[in-house]
Design an enzyme around this catalytic site. Sequence first.
Site, PDB file in Angstrom:
ATOM      1  N   GLU A   9      15.868 -47.640  65.064  1.00 16.90           N
ATOM      2  CA  GLU A   9      16.007 -46.601  66.088  1.00 16.90           C
ATOM      3  C   GLU A   9      16.149 -47.238  67.472  1.00 16.90           C
ATOM      4  OE1 GLU A   9      13.437 -43.173  65.651  1.00 16.90           O
ATOM      5  OE2 GLU A   9      13.026 -43.223  67.808  1.00 16.90           O
ATOM      6  N   ALA A  43      14.668 -34.507  75.231  1.00 16.40           N
ATOM      7  CA  ALA A  43      14.524 -33.065  75.035  1.00 16.40           C
ATOM      8  C   ALA A  43      15.142 -32.308  76.197  1.00 16.40           C
ATOM      9  CB  ALA A  43      13.047 -32.714  74.897  1.00 16.40           C
ATOM     10  N   HIS A  68      19.807 -38.389  67.272  1.00 16.46           N
ATOM     11  CA  HIS A  68      18.713 -37.424  67.210  1.00 16.46           C
ATOM     12  C   HIS A  68      19.183 -36.195  67.991  1.00 16.46           C
ATOM     13  CE1 HIS A  68      15.302 -40.569  66.538  1.00 16.46           C
ATOM     14  NE2 HIS A  68      16.440 -40.987  66.011  1.00 16.46           N
ATOM     15  N   ARG A  98      12.252 -30.862  67.017  1.00 15.84           N
ATOM     16  CA  ARG A  98      11.973 -29.858  68.037  1.00 15.84           C
ATOM     17  C   ARG A  98      12.047 -30.477  69.421  1.00 15.84           C
ATOM     18  NH1 ARG A  98       6.055 -27.840  69.421  1.00 15.84           N
ATOM     19  NH2 ARG A  98       6.159 -29.886  70.408  1.00 15.84           N
ATOM     20  N   ALA A 114      11.562 -27.273  64.586  1.00 16.09           N
ATOM     21  CA  ALA A 114      12.599 -28.082  63.947  1.00 16.09           C
ATOM     22  C   ALA A 114      13.148 -27.382  62.700  1.00 16.09           C
ATOM     23  CB  ALA A 114      12.042 -29.456  63.598  1.00 16.09           C
ATOM     24  N   TYR A 136       4.498 -36.378  59.844  1.00 18.12           N
ATOM     25  CA  TYR A 136       3.330 -36.887  60.584  1.00 18.12           C
ATOM     26  C   TYR A 136       2.154 -37.159  59.647  1.00 18.12           C
ATOM     27  CZ  TYR A 136       6.163 -35.292  64.436  1.00 18.12           C
ATOM     28  OH  TYR A 136       7.208 -35.137  65.303  1.00 18.12           O
ATOM     29  N   HIS A 140       0.634 -33.824  63.429  1.00 19.14           N
ATOM     30  CA  HIS A 140       1.208 -33.636  64.763  1.00 19.14           C
ATOM     31  C   HIS A 140       0.092 -33.193  65.723  1.00 19.14           C
ATOM     32  CE1 HIS A 140       3.556 -31.526  67.908  1.00 19.14           C
ATOM     33  NE2 HIS A 140       4.361 -32.553  67.729  1.00 19.14           N
ATOM     34  N   GLN A 167       6.272 -40.404  61.893  1.00 21.75           N
ATOM     35  CA  GLN A 167       5.716 -40.965  63.116  1.00 21.75           C
ATOM     36  C   GLN A 167       5.084 -42.302  62.707  1.00 21.75           C
ATOM     37  OE1 GLN A 167       5.670 -41.675  66.122  1.00 21.75           O
ATOM     38  NE2 GLN A 167       5.350 -39.567  66.774  1.00 21.75           N
ATOM     39  N   GLN A 203       1.466 -50.520  76.530  1.00 19.43           N
ATOM     40  CA  GLN A 203       2.507 -49.583  76.103  1.00 19.43           C
ATOM     41  C   GLN A 203       2.132 -48.929  74.765  1.00 19.43           C
ATOM     42  OE1 GLN A 203       6.133 -51.370  74.622  1.00 19.43           O
ATOM     43  NE2 GLN A 203       7.323 -50.189  76.105  1.00 19.43           N
ATOM     44  N   PHE A 207       1.737 -44.889  74.273  1.00 19.75           N
ATOM     45  CA  PHE A 207       2.567 -44.139  73.308  1.00 19.75           C
ATOM     46  C   PHE A 207       1.674 -43.443  72.287  1.00 19.75           C
ATOM     47  CE2 PHE A 207       6.685 -46.942  73.359  1.00 19.75           C
ATOM     48  CZ  PHE A 207       6.973 -46.448  74.614  1.00 19.75           C
TER      49      PHE A 207
HETATM   50  P1  FAD Z   1       8.253 -29.372  64.414  1.00 19.09           P
HETATM   51  O1  FAD Z   1       8.466 -29.799  63.023  1.00 19.09           O
HETATM   52  O2  FAD Z   1       8.906 -28.111  64.867  1.00 19.09           O
HETATM   53  O3  FAD Z   1       6.670 -29.274  64.638  1.00 19.09           O
HETATM   54  C1  FAD Z   1       6.136 -29.149  65.938  1.00 19.09           C
HETATM   55  C2  FAD Z   1       4.756 -28.501  65.880  1.00 19.09           C
HETATM   56  O4  FAD Z   1       4.903 -27.126  65.543  1.00 19.09           O
HETATM   57  C3  FAD Z   1       3.811 -29.097  64.824  1.00 19.09           C
HETATM   58  O5  FAD Z   1       2.513 -29.050  65.350  1.00 19.09           O
HETATM   59  C4  FAD Z   1       3.937 -28.128  63.649  1.00 19.09           C
HETATM   60  O6  FAD Z   1       2.773 -28.100  62.864  1.00 19.09           O
HETATM   61  C5  FAD Z   1       4.156 -26.811  64.367  1.00 19.09           C
HETATM   62  N1  FAD Z   1       4.993 -25.864  63.613  1.00 19.09           N
HETATM   63  C6  FAD Z   1       6.139 -26.117  62.980  1.00 19.09           C
HETATM   64  N2  FAD Z   1       6.644 -24.995  62.428  1.00 19.09           N
HETATM   65  C7  FAD Z   1       5.774 -24.001  62.750  1.00 19.09           C
HETATM   66  C8  FAD Z   1       5.742 -22.602  62.522  1.00 19.09           C
HETATM   67  N3  FAD Z   1       6.699 -21.993  61.803  1.00 19.09           N
HETATM   68  N4  FAD Z   1       4.695 -21.892  63.018  1.00 19.09           N
HETATM   69  C9  FAD Z   1       3.733 -22.481  63.761  1.00 19.09           C
HETATM   70  N5  FAD Z   1       3.717 -23.814  64.009  1.00 19.09           N
HETATM   71  C10 FAD Z   1       4.725 -24.556  63.520  1.00 19.09           C
HETATM   72  N6  FAD Z   1      11.422 -36.428  70.538  1.00 19.09           N
HETATM   73  C11 FAD Z   1      12.472 -36.335  71.378  1.00 19.09           C
HETATM   74  O7  FAD Z   1      12.379 -35.615  72.393  1.00 19.09           O
HETATM   75  N7  FAD Z   1      13.634 -37.010  71.156  1.00 19.09           N
HETATM   76  C12 FAD Z   1      13.812 -37.785  70.063  1.00 19.09           C
HETATM   77  O8  FAD Z   1      14.881 -38.376  69.886  1.00 19.09           O
HETATM   78  C13 FAD Z   1      12.720 -37.902  69.130  1.00 19.09           C
HETATM   79  N8  FAD Z   1      12.839 -38.624  67.998  1.00 19.09           N
HETATM   80  C14 FAD Z   1      11.797 -38.634  67.085  1.00 19.09           C
HETATM   81  C15 FAD Z   1      11.975 -39.320  65.856  1.00 19.09           C
HETATM   82  C16 FAD Z   1      10.959 -39.346  64.917  1.00 19.09           C
HETATM   83  C17 FAD Z   1      11.188 -40.064  63.607  1.00 19.09           C
HETATM   84  C18 FAD Z   1       9.708 -38.698  65.188  1.00 19.09           C
HETATM   85  C19 FAD Z   1       8.593 -38.759  64.182  1.00 19.09           C
HETATM   86  C20 FAD Z   1       9.536 -38.027  66.388  1.00 19.09           C
HETATM   87  C21 FAD Z   1      10.573 -37.972  67.349  1.00 19.09           C
HETATM   88  N9  FAD Z   1      10.452 -37.266  68.541  1.00 19.09           N
HETATM   89  C22 FAD Z   1      11.517 -37.187  69.420  1.00 19.09           C
HETATM   90  C23 FAD Z   1       9.188 -36.609  68.879  1.00 19.09           C
HETATM   91  C24 FAD Z   1       9.188 -35.138  68.432  1.00 19.09           C
HETATM   92  O9  FAD Z   1      10.193 -34.426  69.111  1.00 19.09           O
HETATM   93  C25 FAD Z   1       7.807 -34.570  68.786  1.00 19.09           C
HETATM   94  O10 FAD Z   1       6.837 -35.130  67.929  1.00 19.09           O
HETATM   95  C26 FAD Z   1       7.715 -33.061  68.815  1.00 19.09           C
HETATM   96  O11 FAD Z   1       6.466 -32.721  69.409  1.00 19.09           O
HETATM   97  C27 FAD Z   1       7.741 -32.383  67.448  1.00 19.09           C
HETATM   98  O12 FAD Z   1       8.980 -32.428  66.902  1.00 19.09           O
HETATM   99  P2  FAD Z   1       9.185 -31.979  65.357  1.00 19.09           P
HETATM  100  O13 FAD Z   1      10.630 -32.031  65.103  1.00 19.09           O
HETATM  101  O14 FAD Z   1       8.316 -32.771  64.486  1.00 19.09           O
HETATM  102  O15 FAD Z   1       8.666 -30.477  65.471  1.00 19.09           O
END
Ligand code: FAD
Length: 276
Positions: A9, A43, A68, A98, A114, A136, A140, A167, A203, A207
Amino acid sequence: MKPIELSFEFFPPKTPDGVEKLRATRAQLLTLKPRFVSVTFGAGGSTQQGTLDTIVDIAKEGVDAAPHLSCIGSTKESLREILRQYRSHGIRHIVALRGDLPSGMGEMGELRYASELVAFIREETGDAFHIEVAAYPEYHPQARSPRHDLEAFAKKVKAGANSAITQYFFNADAYFRFLEDARKLGVDVPIVPGIMPITNYTQLMRFSEMCGAEVPRWVAKRLESFGDDRESIRAFGLDVVTDLCRRLIENGAPGLHFYTLNAAGATKAICERLDL
Ligand code: FAD
């Protein structure tokens, strides 16, 4: 034993120097023959052009390049346009997230999670993309409960994701337990551990605080004790992360996804030690 699939990445560089540095990093890492490489997305679209430019640059090198894409703070129309651009450049792989908006900034956008983004990508583009989602093993930071987070993860996969990247974590048991729990919920896609090489104590702690990854006390204490001695931090970090990767591979992890932070050294050293 099945060969371990690697992926790397990167983040989109902001300066011409950064672009050159990333090209040099790729030249070193591509010798390890990764299955794909990915490029992060700020984001709300803050790095939209940078992500696209970097992805196009990488795709020209004949590598499977996966941008992404995060939905927070975005309209469906803007997401549709980004997907169209990627398709026009022949991109067929995407990491759907997300995202996190900086505090106090902007609106949530039209898609809240997401899982909704994955469903949207499938509705709009059918099977055009291989979709990765985030997982996660230590949960998360905003999750209502571990159970709820696992169910949210399963929902993303059911919405059409093909595989997942975790993560980063330093506790292999968290990963294997997560894998087992996800399988019980009917998730059968590959869940690839995300690996954070350790090269910088401050760092790493910053993070980890933000993303909810636990740095074991004994690791944090040792790193802290090295102070400004970067060579010792690097050497210890290499030992710790190589041991983690070895344990993951020996117990069946399907691949390793490295958070390279646009530097080749530590990632390459770990892969070489593991003979990958
Ligand atoms: P989701 O899967 O939507 O989950 C977010 C939160 O919402 C979680 O707490 C989950 O339990 C909760 N949730 C999900 N669905 C529901 C529902 N239906 N009802 C209620 N709660 C719900 N961030 C960036 O900005 N840019 C990037 O390029 C980026 N790359 C990443 C790559 C990887 C491999 C990882 C692991 C993370 C990355 N992130 C990035 C960070 C990520 O955007 C954050 O961790 C963000 O807070 C959550 O994203 P998600 O897609 O996991 O969200």
